[in-house]
Design a protein around this motif. Structure first.
Motif, PDB file in Angstrom:
ATOM      1  N   GLU A 113       0.557  -1.023   0.070  1.00 51.13           N
ATOM      2  CA  GLU A 113       0.019   0.034  -0.044  1.00 51.13           C
ATOM      3  C   GLU A 113       0.722   1.280   0.094  1.00 51.13           C
ATOM      4  O   GLU A 113       0.524   2.339  -0.297  1.00 51.13           O
ATOM      5  N   LYS A 114       2.182   1.007   0.428  1.00 45.03           N
ATOM      6  CA  LYS A 114       2.973   2.327   0.496  1.00 45.03           C
ATOM      7  C   LYS A 114       3.539   2.655  -0.877  1.00 45.03           C
ATOM      8  O   LYS A 114       3.827   3.702  -1.504  1.00 45.03           O
ATOM      9  N   GLN A 115       3.800   1.271  -1.637  1.00 47.14           N
ATOM     10  CA  GLN A 115       3.894   1.546  -3.313  1.00 47.14           C
ATOM     11  C   GLN A 115       3.070   1.680  -3.979  1.00 47.14           C
ATOM     12  O   GLN A 115       3.338   2.576  -4.981  1.00 47.14           O
ATOM     13  N   TYR A 116       1.810   1.596  -3.499  1.00 45.05           N
ATOM     14  CA  TYR A 116       0.734   1.822  -4.436  1.00 45.05           C
ATOM     15  C   TYR A 116      -0.297   2.681  -3.616  1.00 45.05           C
ATOM     16  O   TYR A 116      -1.559   1.785  -3.160  1.00 45.05           O
ATOM     17  N   PRO A 117      -0.149   3.748  -2.986  1.00 44.93           N
ATOM     18  CA  PRO A 117      -0.961   4.522  -2.484  1.00 44.93           C
ATOM     19  C   PRO A 117      -2.464   4.467  -2.778  1.00 44.93           C
ATOM     20  O   PRO A 117      -3.442   4.629  -2.106  1.00 44.93           O
ATOM     21  N   GLU A 118      -2.827   4.445  -4.155  1.00 46.99           N
ATOM     22  CA  GLU A 118      -4.195   4.615  -4.656  1.00 46.99           C
ATOM     23  C   GLU A 118      -5.030   3.498  -4.445  1.00 46.99           C
ATOM     24  O   GLU A 118      -6.067   3.237  -4.754  1.00 46.99           O
TER      25      GLU A 118
END
Length: 622
Positions: free
Chosen positions: A514-519
């Motif tokens: 989720e940090k790498q893909y915040p959306e």
């Protein structure tokens, strides 16, 4: 004569299967025993100018035509009968040995061309590729790896480990490789494994009498009677448009499913009432699975060594005779369903998935063709994508070998067409735009995700998923090249010796992801994943057995579903992560599950056999 009889005892089955006339066997034995290579006394190689005269005398034009017909000059040779007496098919001695210049497994091909002294030179020269250097030149290596599909043949060893059964490919020596194709061949060839010396040769024998000067030819699509499939199989040598094919793949006929059932030797159960048990009954479990014996500690289950007194049969191997069990012991529960191979065998998985969504199969399964039965449709689809400039990377997988053995990524139509000649395979669209994961110290790598699903019943459909998932990562950053670099394109690392295995627990993975893909929240990704599981099992149970998984009330099962995520765009052009189901495995290895979650089998048994999922680590999907 004793030695000859021994030869026949060892080789008769193979010779008969290749239709080698028995009149040639004694001579073949003599030539093998004494290493007699006498083809040179009967045949010669002739170089031919492949130029159509009516194209005018323009030299440049001639040059163009020659290039068009033969990249390199492989069409410029033919083999002819040079013996002044010709050759008689009835002559017992009219059988010849051809040596193999190179024998290899596909995954070792590049390395051998780079490292085996003289091999690259010999192959380049045999294929008409210019190469005069000393150091192996990568562009020449690539050219040989592409052109080899017009020269190689294949055989498979029938004994040994799964690794040893991976198909072997070979290229005949200069003489054998110069024999051209004909739809009306003058000769037959067959690979032959000579047991005493453990050497493979190709044997060549005439199909009719030949005069001096007649051409030696063989049928490159031997045994193929369907004219369209034949055309497709011959594309590597005879490039032509295969227009008259629709690439739409329909679901196979009911008879096809019946044939699969017969081939599996499964006997379907009679209809039974779901068994009822006392609230406090303690179930006797008969199992051959060490992981169950070591980890099932729930007080409502006890182990028994007697299959006859068991209430639950939890077996590693496939159960076949459901009929007998349903008639004699309908109350006995077991860990598998009749016809579940519709999920676990790759071509069947593709068939049943075609029941979902539009004509092009569901979004959650890569487009898949059975190379044996759907070759023309695949060729047509490949050509269409080529014309549109779309990505054309594909992955060829055997129907039934696990651990990505004999599995290859390719963008070469010729190689995929030829793969069909080895073991039965499906070809699936390779995911060219996977969602990647930033692995510390490595970079952006491919990863796949394994979920364990628990199928409690088919009618009504009741499906759970274990609430922990497992991750596997590639060892090298992903890019759409070096297609034979296993560590870049594959994630199954726990079977390759000496290769590091990266493990990240899912609890650790979710915040990193989720940090790498915040959306993208993991919860929304997982919702999509579970929706695809629901649709898959709905499709698998939509029709009665043998067209669907059999509704047998005493059956339960766990399966492992391996999947990846790929980037797709919705109707508004917004990118989203689309799950791609790769395969469904029966009786998966649960070692990691037990190691990190000791209650794993207690949860599984409680959910499946006690109907008590309440305090278990499972989520109900359906």
């Amino acid at each position: 004569s004793c030695p000859y009889e021994a030869f026949v005892a060892l080789h008769a089955a193979a010779l008969s299967a290749s239709a080698v006339p028995a009149r040639h066997w004694p001579s073949l034995w003599h030539k093998l025993e004494n290493e007699v290579f006498d083809a040179g006394d009967y045949f010669g190689i002739m170089q031919v100018e492949e130029v159509e005269e009516e194209e005018g005398d323009n030299d440049e034009m001639k040059e163009k035509i020659r290039k068009k017909i033969s990249p390199g000059s492989q069409l410029c040779y033919k083999v002819i009968v040079t013996n002044e007496n010709g050759l008689e098919a009835a002559n017992p001695n009219s059988i010849f040995l051809i040596d193999h210049a190179w024998t290899y497994r596909i995954e070792h091909a590049r390395q051998q061309l780079q490292q085996v002294p003289g091999l690259l030179h010999r192959m380049a020269s045999l294929m008409g590729i210019d190469f005069h250097g000393e150091v192996p030149d990568e562009t020449v290596v690539d050219q040989v790896l592409e052109d080899m599909w017009r020269y190689n043949q294949t055989y498979q060893l029938s004994h040994g480990t799964a690794e040893e059964k991976v198909p072997v490919w070979y290229i005949m020596d200069e003489f054998g490789s110069r024999i051209q194709h004909s739809d009306n061949p003058t000769f037959a060839v067959a690979p032959f494994f000579y047991m005493p010396q453990q050497i493979a040769y190709t044997i060549l024998w005439p199909l009719r009498d030949l005069d001096t000067g007649e051409e030696v030819s063989r049928d490159f699509a031997y045994g193929e009677t369907d004219s369209l499939v034949r055309k497709c199989r011959l594309l590597p040598w005879l490039p032509r448009e295969v227009q008259d094919t629709d690439h739409f793949t329909r679901e196979p006929s009911d008879e096809h499913y019946q044939a699969i059932l017969n081939e599996n030797k499964e006997k379907l159960p009679i209809s039974i009432k779901p068994p009822a048990y006392a609230e406090d009954k303690i179930f006797k479990v008969y199992t051959d699975l060490q992981q169950v014996l070591q980890n099932l500690t729930h007080s409502r289950f006890e182990f028994t060594d007697s299959e006859q007194e068991a209430d639950i049969l939890y077996s590693f191997s496939h159960f076949k005779d459901y009929r007998k069990l349903s008639e004699e012991r309908p109350h006995v529960m077991l860990n598998q369903f009749p016809c579940e191979n519709l999920l676990t065998v790759k071509d069947c998985l593709a068939y049943i998935s075609r029941r979902v969504g539009s004509s092009e199969a569901p979004k959650w399964l890569p487009r898949t063709f059975n190379l044996l039965t759907e070759l023309p449709q695949f060729v047509s689809y490949f050509k269409q994508r080529e014309r549109r400039g779309e990505d054309n990377h594909w992955i060829c997988k055997p129907w039934n070998l696990a651990r990505s053995l004999d599995t290859y990524v390719s963008k070469s139509l010729h190689s995929i067409i030829r793969q069909r000649e080895s073991s039965p395979k499906v070809v699936s669209k390779y995911i060219e735009n996977p969602v990647l994961f930033q692995l510390e110290g490595t970079g952006l790598v491919k990863f796949d995700i394994r979920y364990i699903v628990l199928l409690r019943s088919v009618k009504p459909l009741r499906l759970y998923v274990y609430d922990v998932f497992w991750l596997r990562f590639s060892n090298r950053p992903f890019s759409l090249d070096d297609l034979d670099d296993y560590e870049k394109h594959f994630t199954v690392m726990n079977y390759a010796p000496g290769v590091p295995l990266k493990q990240i627990h899912c609890d650790e993975f979710i915040p990193l992801f989720e940090k790498q893909y915040p959306e993208y929240s993991w919860q929304s990704v997982e919702e999509e994943i579970f929706k695809s599981f629901h649709e898959l099992f709905q499709a698998a149970c939509a029709k009665p057995a043998p067209l669907g998984i059999c509704d047998y009330p005493s059956s339960r099962a766990i399966y492992a579903i391996d999947l990846m995520l790929k980037w797709d765009t919705d109707s508004n052009g917004k990118p989203f992560m689309q799950p791609q189901i790769l395969e469904v495995n029966f009786n998966p290895d649960c070692e990691r599950a037990c190691k990190y979650h000791p209650s794993f089998f207690n949860d599984v048994f409680s959910t499946l056999f006690l109907d008590d999922p309440t305090s278990c680590h499972v989520i109900s999907i359906v």
